[in-house]
Motif scaffolding. Structure first.
Motif, short mmCIF file in Angstrom:
data_model
loop_
_atom_site.label_atom_id
_atom_site.label_comp_id
_atom_site.label_asym_id
_atom_site.label_seq_id
_atom_site.Cartn_x
_atom_site.Cartn_y
_atom_site.Cartn_z
N SER A 1 -32.99 13.24 56.80
CA SER A 1 -32.77 14.65 56.48
C SER A 1 -32.28 15.43 57.68
N THR A 2 -32.86 15.14 58.86
CA THR A 2 -32.41 15.85 60.05
C THR A 2 -31.06 15.36 60.51
N ASN B 1 -28.55 14.62 58.64
CA ASN B 1 -27.49 15.14 57.79
C ASN B 1 -27.36 16.66 57.87
N ARG B 2 -27.96 17.26 58.85
CA ARG B 2 -27.85 18.71 59.00
C ARG B 2 -26.55 19.06 59.72
N GLU B 3 -25.97 20.20 59.31
CA GLU B 3 -24.71 20.64 59.89
C GLU B 3 -24.86 22.04 60.47
N ARG C 1 -28.62 25.42 61.57
CA ARG C 1 -28.40 24.06 61.07
C ARG C 1 -29.08 23.92 59.73
N ILE C 2 -28.33 23.47 58.72
CA ILE C 2 -28.86 23.31 57.37
C ILE C 2 -28.51 21.93 56.85
N ALA C 3 -29.28 21.48 55.87
CA ALA C 3 -28.98 20.21 55.22
C ALA C 3 -27.71 20.36 54.39
N THR C 4 -26.90 19.34 54.38
CA THR C 4 -25.65 19.38 53.63
C THR C 4 -25.92 19.45 52.13
N ASP C 5 -25.16 20.30 51.47
CA ASP C 5 -25.29 20.45 50.02
C ASP C 5 -23.93 20.93 49.50
#
Length: 230
Positions: A56-57, A59-61, A85-89
């Motif tokens: 999860s960490t 894949n953060r952008e 920085r947020i998780a990709t969605d």
């Protein structure tokens, strides 16, 4: 010749047994299969949690977020934006952090709240002054401006409030079509001077802008906020 002998050595009593060394028997502990299975399960859960956290960490952008509340129509500055920085969605389409510097100087098309993500739809390069409009500064006393804070992009009605009621009545007699209300959009609000007056830059129709300038020079303009459309 006589010889003297010493005392006879003590003899061990044959009835007293010799002390035996104590031999400790090893303690045999019983293994409990239930506890072993529980320990294995906990280890598996820990490994899985660490793997999920890593994924999860990983894949953060980095994206652009809003540092504090920004009203609609305001020009963005470096202090207004931060990197997050947020998780990709695929549902989210925030501006990438690599584009942060390009966002500075753009104007907001909607009000932005602290902690929200900046999107390309929430900013524009287009000026708030549209074709056919002019920019005019209107000086307003505290009694001529709403108590609430004005923000760029707000729609207002400028009402003519003449000081000489007799003259106003005469103007009404000679021409009932005389304009007493002008629609405008707030572009910028200046800081209050020593007397508490504010200069508010308004975008209005070019013909109406001349009228607003005259009202402002005479101190005969008052602002009324137009409710936003739901």
């Amino acid at each position: 010749m006589s010889t003297t002998t010493g005392p006879a050595p003590e003899t061990t009593d044959p009835q007293t047994p010799a002390p035996k060394s104590i031999v400790r028997q090893p303690v045999v502990r019983r293994r409990r299969p239930g506890f072993i299975a529980m320990a294995v399960a906990l280890v598996a859960v820990g490994v899985g949690a660490n793997a999920w956290l890593y994924m999860s960490t990983g894949n953060r952008e980095p994206v652009v977020a809003v540092a504090h509340d920004v009203p609609m129509g305001a020009q963005l500055t470096a202090d207004d934006l931060v990197e997050a920085r947020i998780a990709t969605d695929p549902v989210l389409t925030p501006v990438p952090a690599s584009q942060l510097k390009k966002m500075i100087g753009k104007r907001t098309t909607v009000g932005l709240t602290k902690g929200s993500l900046l999107t390309s739809q929430s900013v524009t390069d287009q000026p708030l002054i549209k074709q056919g409009q002019s920019l005019v500064g209107v000086s307003l006393a505290p009694a001529q401006i709403p108590a609430g804070q004005l923000s760029p992009g707000q729609k207002v009605n400028v009402i003519h409030t003449p000081k000489n009621n007799a003259a106003a009545a005469g103007d009404g007699a000679t021409g009932s079509n005389k304009n007493t209300t002008v629609q405008a959009v707030v572009i910028e609000v200046g800081k209050a001077d020593n007397s508490g007056d504010h200069v508010v830059d308004l975008a209005a129709n070019t013909l109406d802008a001349a009228t607003l300038a005259q009202w402002s020079a005479n101190g005969e303009a008052s602002l009324v906020l137009v409710p936003s459309e739901s």
